[in-house]
Design a protein around this motif. Structure first.
Motif, short mmCIF file in Angstrom:
data_model
loop_
_atom_site.label_atom_id
_atom_site.label_comp_id
_atom_site.label_asym_id
_atom_site.label_seq_id
_atom_site.Cartn_x
_atom_site.Cartn_y
_atom_site.Cartn_z
N ILE A 120 1.16 -1.31 0.10
CA ILE A 120 -0.01 -0.21 0.37
C ILE A 120 1.25 1.18 0.30
CG2 ILE A 120 -2.01 1.51 1.20
CD1 ILE A 120 -2.83 -1.42 2.52
N ARG A 121 0.69 2.29 -1.02
CA ARG A 121 1.92 3.08 -1.43
C ARG A 121 0.77 3.84 -2.29
NH1 ARG A 121 6.11 1.72 -5.18
NH2 ARG A 121 5.43 -0.46 -6.11
N SER A 122 1.31 5.28 -2.10
CA SER A 122 0.19 6.54 -3.59
C SER A 122 2.11 7.39 -3.72
CB SER A 122 -0.21 6.67 -3.26
OG SER A 122 -0.01 7.70 -2.44
N VAL A 123 2.13 7.05 -5.29
CA VAL A 123 2.80 9.20 -5.59
C VAL A 123 1.94 9.53 -6.18
CG1 VAL A 123 4.34 10.03 -7.09
CG2 VAL A 123 4.38 7.38 -6.04
N GLU A 124 2.26 11.01 -6.43
CA GLU A 124 1.31 12.40 -6.77
C GLU A 124 2.23 13.48 -7.06
OE1 GLU A 124 -2.73 13.51 -4.83
OE2 GLU A 124 -1.55 15.29 -4.83
N ILE A 125 1.93 13.36 -8.71
CA ILE A 125 2.48 14.83 -9.12
C ILE A 125 1.13 15.90 -9.49
CG2 ILE A 125 4.24 15.75 -10.70
CD1 ILE A 125 5.84 13.26 -10.46
N VAL A 126 1.83 17.47 -9.48
CA VAL A 126 0.96 17.85 -9.68
C VAL A 126 1.68 19.48 -10.90
CG1 VAL A 126 -1.00 19.45 -9.07
CG2 VAL A 126 -0.83 17.22 -7.44
N LEU A 127 1.24 19.61 -11.76
CA LEU A 127 1.38 20.90 -11.70
C LEU A 127 1.10 21.88 -12.32
CD1 LEU A 127 3.95 18.65 -13.22
CD2 LEU A 127 5.47 20.28 -14.35
N PRO A 133 7.85 31.08 -10.22
CA PRO A 133 7.05 32.33 -10.84
C PRO A 133 5.77 32.03 -11.22
CG PRO A 133 9.52 33.54 -10.00
CD PRO A 133 9.57 32.13 -9.48
N GLU A 134 6.39 31.55 -12.44
CA GLU A 134 5.29 30.83 -13.23
C GLU A 134 5.30 29.10 -13.18
OE1 GLU A 134 7.84 32.80 -16.11
OE2 GLU A 134 6.34 33.56 -17.07
N VAL A 135 5.56 28.84 -12.57
CA VAL A 135 5.22 27.44 -12.32
C VAL A 135 5.42 27.30 -11.04
CG1 VAL A 135 6.76 26.19 -13.30
CG2 VAL A 135 5.31 25.08 -13.83
N GLU A 136 4.68 25.93 -10.56
CA GLU A 136 4.82 25.02 -8.75
C GLU A 136 4.37 23.87 -9.39
OE1 GLU A 136 1.74 26.75 -6.79
OE2 GLU A 136 1.82 28.64 -6.79
N VAL A 137 4.67 23.18 -8.96
CA VAL A 137 5.03 21.46 -8.61
C VAL A 137 4.94 21.15 -7.07
CG1 VAL A 137 6.42 19.84 -9.12
CG2 VAL A 137 6.62 21.41 -10.88
N SER A 138 4.14 20.11 -6.99
CA SER A 138 3.97 19.56 -5.65
C SER A 138 3.70 18.02 -5.88
CB SER A 138 2.01 19.78 -5.15
OG SER A 138 2.02 18.97 -4.20
N ILE A 139 4.90 17.41 -5.07
CA ILE A 139 5.28 15.69 -5.23
C ILE A 139 5.06 14.92 -4.05
CG2 ILE A 139 6.82 14.33 -5.42
CD1 ILE A 139 8.11 15.97 -8.05
N THR A 140 4.07 14.45 -3.91
CA THR A 140 4.02 14.09 -2.78
C THR A 140 4.29 12.04 -2.96
OG1 THR A 140 1.60 14.57 -1.94
CG2 THR A 140 2.21 12.74 -1.13
N GLY A 141 5.13 11.83 -2.42
CA GLY A 141 5.99 10.60 -1.95
C GLY A 141 6.34 9.94 -0.24
N GLY A 142 7.60 9.27 -0.97
CA GLY A 142 7.36 8.80 0.36
C GLY A 142 8.50 7.51 0.86
N GLN A 143 8.92 6.51 1.91
CA GLN A 143 9.57 6.09 2.02
C GLN A 143 7.99 4.54 2.53
OE1 GLN A 143 12.79 4.55 1.70
NE2 GLN A 143 11.00 2.01 1.48
N TRP A 144 8.23 3.74 2.34
CA TRP A 144 7.60 2.58 2.62
C TRP A 144 8.12 0.80 2.66
CZ3 TRP A 144 5.27 6.31 -0.36
CH2 TRP A 144 4.12 7.07 0.36
N GLY A 145 9.31 0.33 3.27
CA GLY A 145 9.31 -0.46 3.80
C GLY A 145 10.37 -0.41 2.70
N ASP A 146 11.17 -1.73 1.73
CA ASP A 146 11.98 -1.45 0.94
C ASP A 146 11.88 -1.57 -0.96
OD1 ASP A 146 13.04 -3.10 2.69
OD2 ASP A 146 12.32 -5.12 2.34
N TYR A 147 10.74 -0.18 -0.18
CA TYR A 147 10.54 0.95 -1.82
C TYR A 147 11.19 1.74 -2.41
CZ TYR A 147 6.12 -2.65 -2.76
OH TYR A 147 5.68 -3.24 -2.80
N PRO A 148 11.90 1.70 -3.52
CA PRO A 148 12.81 2.89 -3.57
C PRO A 148 11.97 4.54 -2.88
CG PRO A 148 12.44 2.26 -5.55
CD PRO A 148 11.54 1.50 -4.77
N SER A 149 12.71 4.77 -2.10
CA SER A 149 12.36 5.83 -1.59
C SER A 149 12.03 7.34 -2.41
CB SER A 149 13.06 6.98 -0.18
OG SER A 149 13.04 7.27 0.54
#
Length: 205
Positions: A113-120, A173-189
């Motif tokens: 159970i994990r998730s990754v989210e990217i917003v531009l 100023p002209e663009v924004e990025v939001s990244i949600t992620g993290g570390q879950w067990g042995d998965y790449p962080s």
């Protein structure tokens, strides 16, 4: 009418990180859907109707035009989304890029159970002051390339047991990025420093 998801600010970031951690540490077959539901709920406070804003211009418009779909975003996070499914609400248009990958319904192991989210999204023309971010409890992430572009990077995260979730914001100023992620067990962080690297790849900095 499509709802456009904007990047996260301090309060939304904290809420989203907490919601994701609760999902990662819950048990049963509904844990994945609960995580997605909580994340979508936190995101809903930062959406707007595309018809209420003008068409983006400048750097923000140029960067958004690079992405026709989440398939164009996926290579930047390939190691971190392996085995995940693209959320049905993901999408790309001239106003924003919203791509979220989550645990597939077929998963049977809690460790999956994990998730990754990217917003531009186009920026507001301004970036927050470092002192204000620190006062709000956010951690600054110094980066010469981002700062040379007039931007700032910061993060907020939480950790429980083997799960650590971070929401990282890169604002120019002209663009924004939001990244949600993290570390879950042995998965790449996909931790905060790695998220900055991913954002720089997406922004070509």
């Amino acid at each position: 009418m499509r709802r456009v998801n904007l990047t996260r600010y301090a309060v939304a970031s904290a809420t989203l990180a907490g919601a994701l951690l609760l999902g990662a540490c819950s048990s049963g077959d509904d844990a994945s859907s609960d995580t997605a539901s909580d994340a979508d709920s936190a995101a809903s406070d930062t959406t707007f109707d595309a018809d209420t804003v003008g068409e983006p211009t400048g750097l923000g418009s140029d960067i958004l035009a690079r992405f026709d779909s989440c398939d164009d975003v996926a290579p930047a996070v390939a190691p971190y989304i392996e085995g995940l499914s693209l959320r049905s609400s993901s999408g790309v248009d001239e106003y924003s890029v919203y791509c979220a990958w989550e645990t597939p319904d077929s998963a049977t192991n809690l460790d999956e159970i994990r998730s990754v989210e990217i917003v531009l999204a186009p920026g507001s023309g301004n970036v927050p002051a470092a002192g204000d971010l620190e006062t709000g409890g956010l951690e600054l992430l110094p980066d010469a390339d981002i700062e040379a572009a007039g931007g700032i990077a910061y993060t907020m995260g939480e950790a429980v047991s083997v799960a650590a979730v971070s929401v990282t914001q890169i604002q120019l100023p002209e663009v924004e990025v939001s990244i949600t992620g993290g570390q879950w067990g042995d998965y790449p962080s996909l931790d905060a420093p790695t998220s900055v690297t991913v954002a720089k790849e997406l922004l070509d900095l």
